[in-house]
Scaffold this active site. Structure first.
Site, PDB file in Angstrom:
ATOM      1  N   GLU A 150       0.776  -1.228   0.000  1.00  0.00           N
ATOM      2  CA  GLU A 150       0.000   0.000   0.000  1.00  0.00           C
ATOM      3  C   GLU A 150       0.812   1.285   0.000  1.00  0.00           C
ATOM      4  O   GLU A 150       0.353   2.319   0.497  1.00  0.00           O
ATOM      5  CB  GLU A 150      -0.917   0.012   1.228  1.00  0.00           C
ATOM      6  CG  GLU A 150      -0.196   0.177   2.574  1.00  0.00           C
ATOM      7  CD  GLU A 150       0.181  -1.117   3.258  1.00  0.00           C
ATOM      8  OE1 GLU A 150       0.461  -1.088   4.464  1.00  0.00           O
ATOM      9  OE2 GLU A 150       0.179  -2.161   2.584  1.00  0.00           O
ATOM     10  N   GLU A 166      -5.964  -2.306  -0.190  1.00  0.00           N
ATOM     11  CA  GLU A 166      -4.808  -1.415  -0.344  1.00  0.00           C
ATOM     12  C   GLU A 166      -5.221   0.053  -0.364  1.00  0.00           C
ATOM     13  O   GLU A 166      -4.515   0.909   0.176  1.00  0.00           O
ATOM     14  CB  GLU A 166      -4.029  -1.766  -1.621  1.00  0.00           C
ATOM     15  CG  GLU A 166      -3.556  -3.206  -1.707  1.00  0.00           C
ATOM     16  CD  GLU A 166      -2.742  -3.678  -0.506  1.00  0.00           C
ATOM     17  OE1 GLU A 166      -2.111  -2.848   0.173  1.00  0.00           O
ATOM     18  OE2 GLU A 166      -2.749  -4.894  -0.232  1.00  0.00           O
TER      19      GLU A 166
END
Length: 888
Positions: A276, A310
């Site tokens: 992420e 994410e």
């Protein structure tokens, strides 16, 4: 000696000293793709908090070429530069004292673009017919220090201004948009805008050759997808998901996305599913790209959940970051939970919250081990944090959040989370900070209630007994090892009696509790009295009690015999929701493994699910079949074939109803179920399924575009091919490997790898495992092969692991990939002797990145060994299996 003593005090520490704090990094990286090296310069604006002659920061596998420090008083060059790769620190020693105030530390360095998918690494892409190198970063958890010297701890946030000098034909990406570019012959220097403050593990760069598509949210955020040349169409689905997810989270958290752009980039080799990084999410290709022809409904669902996960991190993790890795679950548990919420919002017809129970089941399974760890786990060695990216942080963490959300209510929960994000944005937070906000908003003692769930290892089993009209609840810690351990949680108990309309909920705060249910029973009596022909025994049968309604709580339930019998009757009469039917089966399986219930009892319970068509129930039923098969050779060697026949009989109804071919307009869950059922039947050596699968596979080999073998059922066909592959007849393996090498369809390659180790012949499994030591299978894809090792191949796989351990360590490094070899191979054997042997082997080979996984895996072996000894006492088991097999 004085100097050495001073330096030694900084070694062996969990955290860096806090007398120098970074405020801003200006990082310039120059990768050399032909030599697979890089050089760089970092200028770090520091705040010196107390007078010091030392600057201590993180660095690993970097060559420090030059360094100095400047402030308003002048320029200081260190008299000693100590690089300690063991403690992963760089100590700069100065003759003069650096005074309190601001200054700039400059370090010139170089390193290797490694092949272990950590830090700043290289992987290959294909340009026309040529293989070329590209560069990618993966810094979580503690590998930014492999790319540049830094204060590599999540709490030490700073802003970043990144510059990259790269070949002019390549695309350079980082967290922020490009500010400007400068061309210099065959190279270009790309300057990126300065970022907001963030943790080092979220810094990212990717340099390669990409196609690109983009769109813009209603609030003006540019969202882009970068993928291999020629595959941009496969990025459209994820692009649409990212746009919609950004909109949903902006509204849910009441805080806008804080960066001007968000890019999603698919790279050929990546150790995790996705990462992420702030503004630049990096994906393994098969977790981002959706192919209209070759991607299954399961893959579509997976891409949706991963992307939602994410994007959620951009708030929960990136904007508000855990203070230390002890609180990792704040990132992963919440991102997992909320990704299901977003998926449900986008695709309500998928019934995704029912499927969430499969996540909960994984968390319950791992956390029933003695060697498990609390959700909040102390991290003493930074390198060991890699092991905490597991089912406790993700699945248990998200399940506990779901339980709390159910208790507080959706509105209160959302208000609390938006308050939390608003209060701690651009800061770091601890678990108790979140609990405090939830307590303030809800007025409930959330801190007191949740500490038992996050700070304690394990979870309770609730024993339920009915005496007259008093329902008695008793809790203790549930362990698959059968060890009796006291434990006390504050448990939100829900139960219903005879109907979902007669429900009650309360908090179980003590070891035991008695609840008077006379009033609820009276309602049942009133219902029965309306029909004078009803007998008392019928009324008693309707007095079924289901605890943990809708499986919203993270605990097991063990009913006394008479309540268990009534509940099974309710199952047979189809009185229960699919979620509760799932829970009864899942608890029954766990209680059997813990030797608290007999295998005979579990097999009879499974029979009740014979004609079920609900996806999550049948999926769990298949998993339970696999669990029982794992021990069957050791318990009932002469009845293994009959046991498989029984499992086939449980699934054949669903298989016949679904058929091999998709039906136009069928629902999502039917598509998911078809693939799993036929793969299970192939695994259980169902002759008719294997013959049909191989017939369809032959058609596929002759015509790659045939409609006779859908993407949904291809894994079933590949398993069938491998089940009939032996050391004497390897045609199936050769065909699959040839197909693997000749296709460039990622989704197809993944499917094949998941199945090629499923042969019943250990020698064939060994041949497949040896491929992992070659260059034929990309390093990140080993996980697919390891997850598909057949039950018959377990023993040979463990021997292979030990025989090749040094080669594995050299090839795969000590990162995330290495843990898969431990967690997916070691538990495949069943005896205490084998556990002892593995323990002995690794006694002198342990390293921080595998210790916990190794201990958990050895414990799993010992649990199976105990289970086997218990089941051996069930002398009537073979007869029962015969009876169940013959049942229609």
């Amino acid at each position: 000696m004085e100097k050495k003593y001073n330096i030694d005090e900084y070694k062996g520490q969990t955290r860096l000293p806090n007398f120098a704090i970074p405020k801003k990094y200006e990082l310039h990286l120059l990768p050399d793709f032909s030599a697979c090296t890089f050089s760089g310069t970092v200028q770090i604006t520091l705040s010196i908090k107390e007078n010091t002659k030392f600057i201590v920061l993180n660095s690993l596998e970097l060559v420090i070429q030059n360094t100095w420090f400047t402030n308003s008083y002048g320029k200081y060059t260190p008299c000693d530069v100590v690089v300690d790769d063991k403690d992963e620190i760089l100590v700069l020693v100065f003759d003069e004292t650096l005074g309190v105030g601001e200054g700039v530390l400059v370090i010139e360095f170089s390193g290797i673009l490694n092949e272990h998918l950590t830090g700043f690494y290289t992987c290959t892409y294909v340009d026309g017919e040529l293989k070329k190198n590209m560069a990618v970063t993966q810094f979580e958890a503690v590998d930014a220090r492999r790319c540049f010297p830094c204060w590599d701890e999540p709490a030490l946030k700073a802003s970043f201004k990144v510059t990259l000098t790269v070949p002019s034909e390549l695309t350079a990406l980082s967290n922020m948009p490009v500010e400007s570019e400068k061309l210099d012959g065959e190279l270009k220097t790309v300057y990126f805008e300065e970022s907001p403050i963030m943790s080092t593990y979220l810094v990212a760069t990717v340099v390669g050759l990409f196609d690109h598509i983009e769109d813009t949210t209603t609030t003006g955020v540019k969202v882009g997808v970068y993928c291999a040349v020629g595959k941009s169409d496969q990025g459209k689905f994820a692009l649409d998901l990212a746009l919609k997810s950004l909109e949903i989270y902006t509204k849910y958290f009441s805080v806008p996305y804080p960066l001007p752009k968000l890019d999603l980039v698919a790279v050929p080799e990546f150790s995790a599913g996705a990462m992420e990084n702030y503004g630049l999410i990096v994906y393994r290709e098969n977790e981002l790209l959706y192919h209209d022809l070759y991607s299954t409904p399961a893959k579509k669902q997976r891409i949706t959940i991963v992307t939602a996960h994410e994007v959620a991190h951009q708030w929960f993790g990136n904007l508000v970051t855990m203070e230390w890795w002890t609180h990792l679950w704040l990132n992963e548990g919440f991102a997992t939970w909320i990704s299901y919420m977003v998926t449900h919002t986008l695709y309500p017809e998928w019934n995704i919250w029912s499927q969430f129970l499969l996540e909960t089941a994984d968390g319950l399974q791992m956390d029933a081990l003695e060697k498990s760890h609390p959700i909040e786990v102390e991290i003493h060695h930074a390198r060991s944090v890699i092991e905490v990216f597991d089912a406790v942080s993700y699945e248990k963490g998200s399940s506990v959040i779901r339980m709390l959300q159910g208790y507080l209510g959706d509105v209160t929960f959302q208000k609390s989370l938006s308050t939390y994000i608003g209060k701690y944005q651009a800061k770091n937070a601890r678990t108790e900070d979140l609990w405090n906000v939830l307590s303030e908003v809800s007025g409930e003692p959330v801190n007191l209630m949740m500490n038992t769930w996050t700070k304690s290892t394990g979870y309770p089993v609730i024993y339920v007994q009915l005496t007259d009209n008093i329902l008695e609840f008793q809790q203790s810690r549930f362990l698959l090892s059968g060890l009796r351990v006291d434990g006390k949680w504050i448990v939100p108990i829900t139960f219903c009696i005879g109907s979902y309309e007669r429900q009650k909920k309360f908090l179980l705060e003590k070891s035991d509790e008695r609840v008077d249910i006379s009033e609820l029973i009276q309602y049942i009596g009133d219902d029965e009295n309306s029909n004078e022909n009803k007998h008392e025994e019928d009324s008693q049968e309707n007095l079924w009690i289901k605890v943990n309604v809708d499986q919203s709580g993270f605990y097991r339930v063990n009913y006394e015999d008479k309540l268990a019998v009534r509940l099974r009757k309710a199952l047979q009469n189809n009185y229960l929701l699919p979620t509760d039917k799932f829970g009864i089966l899942d608890d029954g399986n766990a209680l059997c493994q813990a030797c608290e219930q007999s295998l005979s009892s579990l097999l009879m319970l499974m029979d009740v699910y014979r004609k079920d068509l609900d996806y999550v129930i049948v999926s769990r039923l298949i998993d339970v079949c696999y669990e029982v098969l794992k021990i069957s050779t050791d318990v009932i060697p002469d009845s293994v074939k009959e046991l498989k026949q029984y499992f086939i009989s449980l699934l054949i109804y669903s298989a016949e109803r679904l058929g091999w071919d998709s039906i136009s307009g069928e629902d999502h869950s039917s598509s998911l179920l078809r693939g799993e059922i036929f793969q299970a039947l192939a695994t259980f050596d169902h002759d008719k399924t294997q013959q049909e699968a191989i017939r369809r596979f032959q058609t596929l080999l002759n015509d790659r575009n045939t409609s006779l073998l859908s993407t949904n059922t291809r894994k079933a066909a590949y398993v069938a091919v491998m089940r009939r592959t032996t050391g004497e007849s390897k045609t199936g393996l050769e065909s699959l490997l040839s197909f693997y090498k000749s296709t460039d369809v990622l989704q197809e390659r993944e499917r094949i790898l998941r199945c090629i180790a499923s042969s019943a012949d250990p020698n064939v499994v060994l041949e497949v495992l040896n491929l992992l030591l070659s260059d034929e299978i990309p390093d990140p894809d080993i996980i697919f092969v390891l997850r598909g090792i057949s039950l018959e191949g377990g023993g040979i796989a463990v021997k292979w692991l030990k025989d090749n351990w040094e080669r594995i360590l050299t090839k795969y490094g000590a990162g995330l990939l290495l843990t898969n070899f431990i967690s997916l191979i070691v538990p495949l054997v069943n005896s205490n002797d084998e556990a002892d042997d593995i323990e002995s082997f690794f006694a002198s080979r342990a390293n921080p990145s595998i210790i916990m996984n190794l201990n958990l895996s050895i414990e799993k072996i010992r649990i199976k060994a105990r289970w086997i000894q218990s089941v051996k006492q069930e002398h009537s088991l073979p007869d029962l299996i015969k009876q169940l097999t013959q049942k229609k």
